[in-house]
Scaffold this motif. Structure first.
Motif, PDB file in Angstrom:
ATOM      1  N   VAL A  56     -72.734  -6.280   8.799  1.00 14.65           N
ATOM      2  CA  VAL A  56     -71.734  -6.675   9.676  1.00 14.65           C
ATOM      3  C   VAL A  56     -70.522  -7.227   9.108  1.00 14.65           C
ATOM      4  O   VAL A  56     -69.435  -7.189   9.497  1.00 14.65           O
ATOM      5  CB  VAL A  56     -72.282  -7.135  11.021  1.00 14.65           C
ATOM      6  CG1 VAL A  56     -71.210  -7.732  11.937  1.00 14.65           C
ATOM      7  CG2 VAL A  56     -73.273  -6.292  11.631  1.00 14.65           C
ATOM      8  N   ALA A 102     -67.074  -5.475   8.744  1.00 16.06           N
ATOM      9  CA  ALA A 102     -65.839  -6.221   9.241  1.00 16.06           C
ATOM     10  C   ALA A 102     -64.539  -6.688   8.481  1.00 16.06           C
ATOM     11  O   ALA A 102     -63.699  -6.673   8.707  1.00 16.06           O
ATOM     12  CB  ALA A 102     -66.327  -7.674  10.054  1.00 16.06           C
ATOM     13  N   ALA A 121     -61.093  -5.065   8.795  1.00 21.62           N
ATOM     14  CA  ALA A 121     -59.841  -5.995   9.000  1.00 21.62           C
ATOM     15  C   ALA A 121     -58.522  -5.696   7.780  1.00 21.62           C
ATOM     16  O   ALA A 121     -57.828  -5.719   8.041  1.00 21.62           O
ATOM     17  CB  ALA A 121     -60.241  -7.326   8.888  1.00 21.62           C
ATOM     18  N   ALA A 169     -62.096 -11.004   9.585  1.00 24.03           N
ATOM     19  CA  ALA A 169     -63.460 -10.412   9.997  1.00 24.03           C
ATOM     20  C   ALA A 169     -64.501 -11.063  10.776  1.00 24.03           C
ATOM     21  O   ALA A 169     -65.140 -11.063  11.470  1.00 24.03           O
ATOM     22  CB  ALA A 169     -63.873 -10.072   8.544  1.00 24.03           C
ATOM     23  N   LEU A 228     -63.583 -11.170  14.201  1.00 24.57           N
ATOM     24  CA  LEU A 228     -64.094  -9.602  14.789  1.00 24.57           C
ATOM     25  C   LEU A 228     -65.603  -9.701  15.130  1.00 24.57           C
ATOM     26  O   LEU A 228     -66.138  -9.448  16.131  1.00 24.57           O
ATOM     27  CB  LEU A 228     -63.910  -8.467  13.860  1.00 24.57           C
ATOM     28  CG  LEU A 228     -62.477  -8.201  13.346  1.00 24.57           C
ATOM     29  CD1 LEU A 228     -62.421  -6.759  12.522  1.00 24.57           C
ATOM     30  CD2 LEU A 228     -61.630  -7.990  14.813  1.00 24.57           C
ATOM     31  N   VAL A 229     -66.305 -10.566  14.081  1.00 26.07           N
ATOM     32  CA  VAL A 229     -67.780 -10.645  14.271  1.00 26.07           C
ATOM     33  C   VAL A 229     -67.964 -11.604  15.609  1.00 26.07           C
ATOM     34  O   VAL A 229     -68.887 -11.273  16.537  1.00 26.07           O
ATOM     35  CB  VAL A 229     -68.553 -11.475  13.081  1.00 26.07           C
ATOM     36  CG1 VAL A 229     -69.898 -11.726  13.358  1.00 26.07           C
ATOM     37  CG2 VAL A 229     -68.454 -10.285  11.972  1.00 26.07           C
ATOM     38  N   ALA A 279     -57.749  -4.674  15.809  1.00 27.29           N
ATOM     39  CA  ALA A 279     -59.245  -4.671  15.014  1.00 27.29           C
ATOM     40  C   ALA A 279     -60.025  -5.685  16.621  1.00 27.29           C
ATOM     41  O   ALA A 279     -61.070  -5.273  16.707  1.00 27.29           O
ATOM     42  CB  ALA A 279     -58.840  -5.707  14.056  1.00 27.29           C
ATOM     43  N   ALA A 336     -63.460  -4.434  18.434  1.00 25.58           N
ATOM     44  CA  ALA A 336     -64.327  -5.452  18.397  1.00 25.58           C
ATOM     45  C   ALA A 336     -64.783  -5.585  19.996  1.00 25.58           C
ATOM     46  O   ALA A 336     -65.837  -5.600  20.475  1.00 25.58           O
ATOM     47  CB  ALA A 336     -63.778  -6.726  18.113  1.00 25.58           C
TER      48      ALA A 336
END
Length: 450
Positions: A240, A244, A248, A287, A290-291, A388, A392
């Motif tokens: 993950v 990510a 990104a 990133a 996004l996570v 992004a 997500a």
């Protein structure tokens, strides 16, 4: 090595007022890492069933404690990334001092090592403060800690500064300071590293799945080994995280190339050219955003489905507060991760300004208004994050909605769509905190060292 540590201590002690905010942020990050690690050590040292006075029974049994431990360990990842951001911005702000070290005969590796040791000493301060505050709390909640717990506390108190120095050295591995006062990035990043890490994580998950199938078919009466769950968690985190980072970077590059030919304003053109020139610069921070967005969006759907299922039951295996406490702790962990990520985004934006301050000063001297440069700075964050975060949000809905439907919830958790919007607004506010630094970066005095 002793001379480097002494020099790093003298440089830290002699920092001026403009650098104390960086030291405070680094110490705060180290204190958070120490707090998470100490809580992990305390929970890990518990064996069997315990009657813990906090958590409404969530920490009483080994099964539920293990989930809390995994969440605490995952929170260490954004904290270490935040420490790396602080180390990078510190090195750029102190470029003239680093150039003085080069003139005195220091090698580029020695300069990076001294800067990393400064981060380690600052982390030692934050770790010591967190340990001093955590030990009395531990003694209050736990009358007689075991020897293993005390050993773990000592390891954490000394290990966090070491990890902070290592994160600083890793963050500065591409920073080169010349004796003439110029700090540059050697070998710009590409997307090859995150892509290879993603493939490696997928391979690890495939190997673990194959081993689990072989173990189950060979030993049908024996339960699976304890190594499988940690390896699966490690593989998922690597997959993950690296995915990510790659997403990104690719999103930033595509956005920069598309807008570079269609820009209708000077601020958009400047931001697009910056993204096209180095799309991987903000990839790590984006990133993490996004996570956290995927986790937050999915959690809203899971929470709605789980609470609907629990409220529909007449009898529960435990008190309702047991389940709500677990959900509230998960929400608190996501909020803490978001706050750390936003802090890293703000520090990364400031580091980007400090790195480009000579170019920004040249643009201002050529007649570019400061408001245009400020809008370009915000667009560098806003443009790549918009698509992004959209992806997500879709990914989070794909996780939370099926879970809620399987639990019998008739309505789609549309409230989860507010999470990407809230994260997007918070990211813009975090990037805007670097605007005061922009005013100092465009001063004509910076052109003297160009």
């Amino acid at each position: 090595m002793r001379a480097d540590v002494r020099l790093a201590f003298e440089l830290t002690r002699g920092s001026d007022r403009r650098e104390w905010w960086r030291i405070a942020l680094t110490a705060t990050g180290a204190a958070l890492a120490t707090g998470f690690a100490l809580a992990t050590v305390a929970l890990t040292s518990l064996r069997g069933s315990y009657d813990v006075s906090v958590g409404h029974g969530l920490l009483d049994e080994p099964g539920t404690r293990s989930g809390v431990i995994v969440a605490l360990l995952l929170l260490l990842v954004p904290v270490l990334g935040f420490l790396g951001q602080c180390a990078r911005i510190g090195a750029v702000h102190r470029d003239r001092r680093l150039a003085g070290l080069r003139l005195a005969g220091a090698t580029p590796w020695q300069v990076r090592r001294i800067a990393a040791l400064e981060t380690g000493l600052t982390c030692l301060l934050g770790s010591a403060l967190a340990t001093v505050l955590a030990v009395p709390l531990l003694l209050r909640l736990w009358g007689e800690p075991t020897a293993l717990a005390w050993a773990g506390i000592a390891v954490v108190a000394l290990g966090v500064p070491v990890l902070g120095a290592a994160a600083g050295a890793l963050a500065l591995r591409r920073v080169v300071a010349s004796p003439l006062g110029w700090v540059r990035r050697a070998r710009p990043r590409t997307g090859r590293g995150p892509g290879l890490l993603f493939l490696g994580a997928v391979l690890l998950l495939a190997v673990v799945a194959l081993a689990a199938v072989v173990t189950t078919s060979t030993y049908r009466n024996r339960p699976d080994g304890p190594w499988q769950a940690p390896m699966v968690v490690l593989g998922l985190v690597l997959a993950v995280g690296s995915g990510a980072v790659w997403l990104a970077g690719v999103t930033a590059g595509l956005t920069g190339r598309l807008l570079a030919v269609r820009a209708r304003s000077a601020a958009t053109l400047i931001a697009a050219e910056r993204l096209r020139d180095d799309p991987w610069a903000p990839a790590r921070t984006h990133a993490a955003v996004l996570v956290v967005t995927v986790a937050g969006t999915g959690f809203v759907g899971v929470r709605q489905g789980l609470l609907g299922e629990l409220n529909g039951k007449d009898q529960l295996a435990a008190d309702m507060s047991f389940y709500t406490t677990g959900l509230n702790l998960t929400a608190a962990a996501i909020l803490v991760a978001l706050a750390i990520t936003l802090s890293g985004l703000a520090v990364g934006t400031a580091e980007s300004l400090a790195t480009r301050r000579r170019g920004l000063a040249a643009q201002a001297a050529a007649g570019v208004p400061q408001p245009v440069l400020g809008r370009a700075l915000l667009l560098e964050t806003a443009l790549p994050l918009a698509p992004a975060l959209l992806l997500a949000g879709v990914g989070g809905m794909a996780i939370g909605t099926p879970y809620a439907v399987l639990l019998g919830v008739s309505s789609v958790p549309w409230a989860a769509l507010l999470v990407p919007l809230a994260v997007y607004a918070a990211c813009l506010l975090a990037a805007a905190t670097a605007l005061p630094l922009l005013r100092r970066s465009v001063r004509p005095a910076e052109l003297r060292y160009a």
